[in-house]
Design a protein around this motif. Structure first.
Motif, short mmCIF file in Angstrom:
data_model
loop_
_atom_site.label_atom_id
_atom_site.label_comp_id
_atom_site.label_asym_id
_atom_site.label_seq_id
_atom_site.Cartn_x
_atom_site.Cartn_y
_atom_site.Cartn_z
N ASN A 84 -9.50 -5.98 -3.80
CA ASN A 84 -8.72 -5.38 -4.88
C ASN A 84 -8.95 -6.19 -6.15
O ASN A 84 -8.78 -7.41 -6.15
N TYR B 163 -9.20 3.90 -6.83
CA TYR B 163 -8.15 3.23 -7.58
C TYR B 163 -6.81 3.36 -6.86
O TYR B 163 -6.53 4.38 -6.23
N ARG B 164 -6.00 2.32 -7.01
CA ARG B 164 -4.61 2.42 -6.56
C ARG B 164 -3.74 2.75 -7.76
O ARG B 164 -3.81 2.10 -8.79
N GLN B 165 -2.94 3.80 -7.60
CA GLN B 165 -2.07 4.27 -8.67
C GLN B 165 -0.61 4.09 -8.26
O GLN B 165 -0.26 4.25 -7.10
N SER B 166 0.22 3.77 -9.22
CA SER B 166 1.66 3.68 -9.02
C SER B 166 2.32 4.78 -9.84
O SER B 166 1.88 5.09 -10.96
N THR C 14 -2.04 8.82 3.04
CA THR C 14 -1.47 8.22 1.82
C THR C 14 -1.16 6.74 1.96
O THR C 14 -1.02 6.04 0.97
N ALA D 223 0.82 -1.22 0.00
CA ALA D 223 0.00 0.00 0.00
C ALA D 223 0.85 1.26 0.00
O ALA D 223 0.48 2.27 -0.61
N THR E 47 -10.05 -0.70 -5.97
CA THR E 47 -10.04 -1.09 -4.56
C THR E 47 -11.33 -0.69 -3.87
O THR E 47 -11.84 0.41 -4.06
N THR F 219 1.99 2.57 -3.43
CA THR F 219 0.98 3.06 -4.36
C THR F 219 0.22 4.21 -3.72
O THR F 219 0.32 4.46 -2.52
N ARG F 220 -0.57 4.90 -4.53
CA ARG F 220 -1.39 6.03 -4.06
C ARG F 220 -2.85 5.67 -4.26
O ARG F 220 -3.24 5.23 -5.34
N PHE F 221 -3.67 5.84 -3.23
CA PHE F 221 -5.08 5.51 -3.31
C PHE F 221 -5.88 6.75 -3.69
O PHE F 221 -5.90 7.74 -2.95
#
Length: 260
Positions: free
Chosen positions: A242, A147-150, A179, A110, A160, A113-115
């Motif tokens: 997820n 969404y989880r972003q990388s 975050t 977690a 998610t 990544t950025r939620f």
């Protein structure tokens, strides 16, 4: 004399490195739990003696015994006559549920990544959602979706869904500024101890709307990862689902032989 929790090891994530939350025995238990999941005390090893823990944390023997009781209730350790308090592996299961060997692995995922939150609201669990979450029908939970972003990818890593116990719904007010993963925030705010996480990975197909958002073809293969976070006493604190496009998902696990 007033008790306080402290640690003599500067490199450890001990209770004096963060604002203390909850009763002293909870603080001690959370510190030891954190060390167990970080590998400071690996499976099969013995925790320090009660006297050593009393000296380390500057607390009473009663506080240490209550802290160890929480760890036992959470299935992290077992007390054995003549052998002290031993760190134990998760209980085995005959089902297809993958055992999470380190809760800290979920923190690592977690924090990498950025939620991006799409919606936050209180909901009542209907029959369809109950089958996906394993939560009781008509019970009320805080639903957080997004969404989880990388940073390394232009497209989302996954879709998610969080379902948070209504007792901890106040955490929702902090999520827009938060975050990292949510369950450590629940632990810090409410002094609870997430003792185990049940994980199940299932195959599914992406509906057109979600497929477009994830930038893959409609009805393409995906993997749905459901995690049920349980506090000491088996209360469900949080359920997370997820949904990963199959082409972007890889699951690895390392198994070691443990002699107990």
């Amino acid at each position: 004399m007033t008790e306080r929790v402290s640690s003599s090891n500067k490199g450890e994530r001990a209770a004096d490195s963060a604002k203390p939350v909850g009763p002293l025995y909870v603080q001690v238990s959370n510190t030891l739990k954190d060390e167990i999941v970080n590998g400071v005390h690996p499976v099969g090893s013995t925790l320090p003696t009660e006297d050593a823990l009393c000296e380390r944390f500057s607390v009473s023997r009663y506080t240490v015994r209550e802290a160890l009781r929480l760890l036992r209730d959470g299935g992290l350790v077992a007390s054995r006559q003549g052998a002290g308090t031993v760190v134990i592996p998760p209980s085995s299961s005959s089902s297809d549920i993958h055992q999470v060997m380190s809760i800290n692995d979920l923190v690592d995922f977690a924090t990498g990544t950025r939620f991006v939150i799409e919606s936050t609201k209180m909901i009542s669990i209907d029959a369809r959602l109950a089958s996906r979450t394993n939560l009781p029908v008509d019970s009320h939970w805080l639903e957080v979706r997004g969404y989880r972003q990388s940073e390394a990818m232009d497209t989302p890593v996954c879709w998610t869904e969080y379902y948070i116990n209504r007792a901890y719904a106040a955490v929702g007010r902090l999520l827009q500024r938060h975050t990292g993963p949510i369950f450590p925030l629940i632990e810090d705010l409410f002094g609870v101890n997430v003792a185990e996480v049940h994980q199940q990975i299932s195959a599914t197909l992406l509906e057109p709307e979600l497929a477009r958002a994830l930038d893959v073809e409609a009805n393409s293969a995906a993997l749905e990862v459901r995690r049920i976070y349980k506090a000491a006493g088996a209360e469900i604190a949080q359920v997370t689902i997820n949904t990963h496009p199959a082409s972007r998902f890889q699951h690895s696990m390392t198994m070691r032989r443990v002699r107990v």
